[in-house]
Design a protein around this motif. Structure first.
Motif, PDB file in Angstrom:
ATOM      1  N   UNK A   1       0.819  -1.286   0.015  1.00 49.31           N
ATOM      2  CA  UNK A   1       0.069  -0.041  -0.010  1.00 49.31           C
ATOM      3  C   UNK A   1       0.605   1.394   0.057  1.00 49.31           C
ATOM      4  N   UNK A   2       2.034   1.232   0.854  1.00 49.60           N
ATOM      5  CA  UNK A   2       2.852   2.626   0.967  1.00 49.60           C
ATOM      6  C   UNK A   2       3.486   2.809  -0.469  1.00 49.60           C
ATOM      7  N   UNK A   3       4.244   1.630  -1.064  1.00 52.60           N
ATOM      8  CA  UNK A   3       4.699   1.581  -2.483  1.00 52.60           C
ATOM      9  C   UNK A   3       3.789   2.333  -3.434  1.00 52.60           C
ATOM     10  N   UNK A   4       2.536   1.877  -3.422  1.00 48.19           N
ATOM     11  CA  UNK A   4       1.358   2.402  -4.302  1.00 48.19           C
ATOM     12  C   UNK A   4       1.158   3.849  -4.019  1.00 48.19           C
ATOM     13  N   UNK A   5       1.282   4.034  -2.870  1.00 43.91           N
ATOM     14  CA  UNK A   5       1.119   5.756  -2.587  1.00 43.91           C
ATOM     15  C   UNK A   5       2.201   6.408  -3.007  1.00 43.91           C
ATOM     16  N   UNK A   6       3.230   5.817  -2.660  1.00 45.62           N
ATOM     17  CA  UNK A   6       4.300   6.777  -3.226  1.00 45.62           C
ATOM     18  C   UNK A   6       4.512   6.890  -4.729  1.00 45.62           C
TER      19      UNK A   6
ATOM     20  N   UNK B   1       4.141  10.416  -9.196  1.00 44.92           N
ATOM     21  CA  UNK B   1       3.618  10.722 -10.606  1.00 44.92           C
ATOM     22  C   UNK B   1       2.920  11.998 -10.405  1.00 44.92           C
ATOM     23  N   UNK B   2       2.052  12.339  -9.499  1.00 44.80           N
ATOM     24  CA  UNK B   2       1.466  13.524  -9.345  1.00 44.80           C
ATOM     25  C   UNK B   2       2.469  14.634  -9.415  1.00 44.80           C
ATOM     26  N   UNK B   3       3.504  14.757  -8.691  1.00 46.39           N
ATOM     27  CA  UNK B   3       4.656  15.667  -8.535  1.00 46.39           C
ATOM     28  C   UNK B   3       5.095  15.790  -9.927  1.00 46.39           C
ATOM     29  N   UNK B   4       5.462  14.806 -10.782  1.00 46.55           N
ATOM     30  CA  UNK B   4       5.955  14.988 -11.905  1.00 46.55           C
ATOM     31  C   UNK B   4       4.955  15.596 -13.178  1.00 46.55           C
ATOM     32  N   UNK B   5       3.700  15.386 -12.923  1.00 46.13           N
ATOM     33  CA  UNK B   5       2.956  15.999 -13.696  1.00 46.13           C
ATOM     34  C   UNK B   5       2.639  17.493 -13.517  1.00 46.13           C
TER      35      UNK B   5
ATOM     36  N   UNK C   1       9.841  11.847  -3.760  1.00 44.87           N
ATOM     37  CA  UNK C   1       8.940  10.744  -3.070  1.00 44.87           C
ATOM     38  C   UNK C   1       9.714   9.566  -3.238  1.00 44.87           C
ATOM     39  N   UNK C   2      10.213   9.418  -4.234  1.00 43.38           N
ATOM     40  CA  UNK C   2      11.147   8.000  -4.413  1.00 43.38           C
ATOM     41  C   UNK C   2      12.173   7.790  -3.451  1.00 43.38           C
ATOM     42  N   UNK C   3      12.796   8.810  -3.109  1.00 44.12           N
ATOM     43  CA  UNK C   3      13.868   8.888  -2.091  1.00 44.12           C
ATOM     44  C   UNK C   3      13.164   8.497  -0.760  1.00 44.12           C
TER      45      UNK C   3
ATOM     46  N   UNK D   1      12.695   1.918  -3.691  1.00 45.08           N
ATOM     47  CA  UNK D   1      12.954   2.901  -4.445  1.00 45.08           C
ATOM     48  C   UNK D   1      12.961   2.504  -5.811  1.00 45.08           C
ATOM     49  N   UNK D   2      13.674   1.437  -6.202  1.00 44.23           N
ATOM     50  CA  UNK D   2      13.714   0.792  -7.671  1.00 44.23           C
ATOM     51  C   UNK D   2      12.227   0.696  -8.029  1.00 44.23           C
ATOM     52  N   UNK D   3      11.383   0.006  -7.422  1.00 43.98           N
ATOM     53  CA  UNK D   3      10.151  -0.317  -7.668  1.00 43.98           C
ATOM     54  C   UNK D   3       9.412   0.785  -8.100  1.00 43.98           C
ATOM     55  N   UNK D   4       9.476   1.780  -7.090  1.00 50.71           N
ATOM     56  CA  UNK D   4       8.586   3.208  -7.320  1.00 50.71           C
ATOM     57  C   UNK D   4       9.161   3.728  -8.635  1.00 50.71           C
ATOM     58  N   UNK D   5      10.606   3.874  -8.907  1.00 48.36           N
ATOM     59  CA  UNK D   5      11.194   4.322 -10.112  1.00 48.36           C
ATOM     60  C   UNK D   5      10.724   4.006 -11.313  1.00 48.36           C
ATOM     61  N   UNK D   6      10.606   2.341 -11.520  1.00 47.65           N
ATOM     62  CA  UNK D   6      10.327   1.571 -12.597  1.00 47.65           C
ATOM     63  C   UNK D   6       8.910   1.943 -12.863  1.00 47.65           C
ATOM     64  N   UNK D   7       7.713   1.681 -11.838  1.00 49.66           N
ATOM     65  CA  UNK D   7       6.636   1.978 -12.081  1.00 49.66           C
ATOM     66  C   UNK D   7       6.174   3.408 -12.645  1.00 49.66           C
ATOM     67  N   UNK D   8       6.602   4.544 -11.952  1.00 46.77           N
ATOM     68  CA  UNK D   8       6.410   6.038 -12.166  1.00 46.77           C
ATOM     69  C   UNK D   8       6.894   6.219 -13.590  1.00 46.77           C
ATOM     70  N   UNK D   9       8.052   5.828 -13.841  1.00 43.93           N
ATOM     71  CA  UNK D   9       8.571   6.013 -15.116  1.00 43.93           C
ATOM     72  C   UNK D   9       7.963   5.227 -16.259  1.00 43.93           C
TER      73      UNK D   9
END
Length: 214
Positions: free
Chosen positions: A9-14, A19-23, A41-43, A54-62
């Motif tokens: 849940x936390x990974x999904x939230x991050x 993604x919102x910050x990127x947009x 947010x990734x760090x 961090x790796x998972x969030x980076x890949x998903x968001x990218x």
């Protein structure tokens, strides 16, 4: 909620916040290079959940960025993953080994250094392919454009992460979404806040100078 479900849940939230910050936070700086604060947010996610998060969030968001908001395709996806992971995974790995304020600062600065080196190399290798620039022309841009951009990007990410890590984690713990920490040093954080504000102001003014606004 068990720890595995809580972690997912936390990974999904991050991922969603990054993604919102990127947009909403994307700012052109120089040439085709744009800054956005998703790595903050990734760090922070990596500090809380470890470098693999961090790796998972980076890949998903990218990946979501590639299919929704980017026009650079798979190459842009790879470059985003490399940039985010070199910064956030490095910082989170060091923080995991030294779970203190000094460890966080050391990790963030090390992440900046690794990101700068990685992106200078990969911009030299890849930019001619997807931008159509001659490699010699890209080499001439490494020091006057790519180096200061990545230093500013790392500096802004470091400053914002230092300012917001404690409030974000405190809010998550109050909401029972993160476990309390017994290893992290507490103590006075005024020095960290002052340093972070100074670093942020320095980087922000530098961006305005690079854009020719001041």
């Amino acid at each position: 909620m068990n720890q595995k479900t809580q972690r997912i849940a936390l990974i999904g939230m991050f991922c969603a916040i990054a993604y919102a910050l990127m947009v909403v936070g994307r700012v052109p700086v120089v040439l085709f290079l744009k800054y956005d604060p998703k790595d903050v947010m990734i760090v922070i996610g990596g500090f809380l959940l470890g470098p693999f998060a961090s790796f998972i969030i980076s890949v998903v968001v990218s990946f979501i960025e590639m299919i929704s908001a980017s026009d650079t395709g798979i190459i842009g996806f790879i470059m985003n993953v490399l940039s985010s992971c070199s910064f956030a995974c490095t910082a989170a790995f060091i923080y995991k080994k030294k779970h203190t304020k000094s460890g966080a600062m050391l990790g963030l600065f090390a992440g900046c250094g690794v990101m700068v080196m990685v992106m200078l190399l990969w911009n030299y290798l890849v930019t001619p392919i997807y931008m159509g620039y001659p490699r010699a022309a890209v080499a001439e841009l490494l020091l006057p454009a790519f180096l200061p951009f990545n230093l500013l990007k790392g500096g802004l990410n470091t400053a914002i992460a230092l300012l917001f890590y404690k409030p974000v984690v405190t809010a998550l713990r109050k909401a029972k979404l993160a476990l309390p920490s017994t290893a992290e040093q507490t103590g006075d954080s005024k020095g960290v806040i002052v340093f972070s504000l100074f670093l942020f102001a320095t980087c922000a003014v530098s961006v305005l100078v690079m854009k020719g606004i001041i």
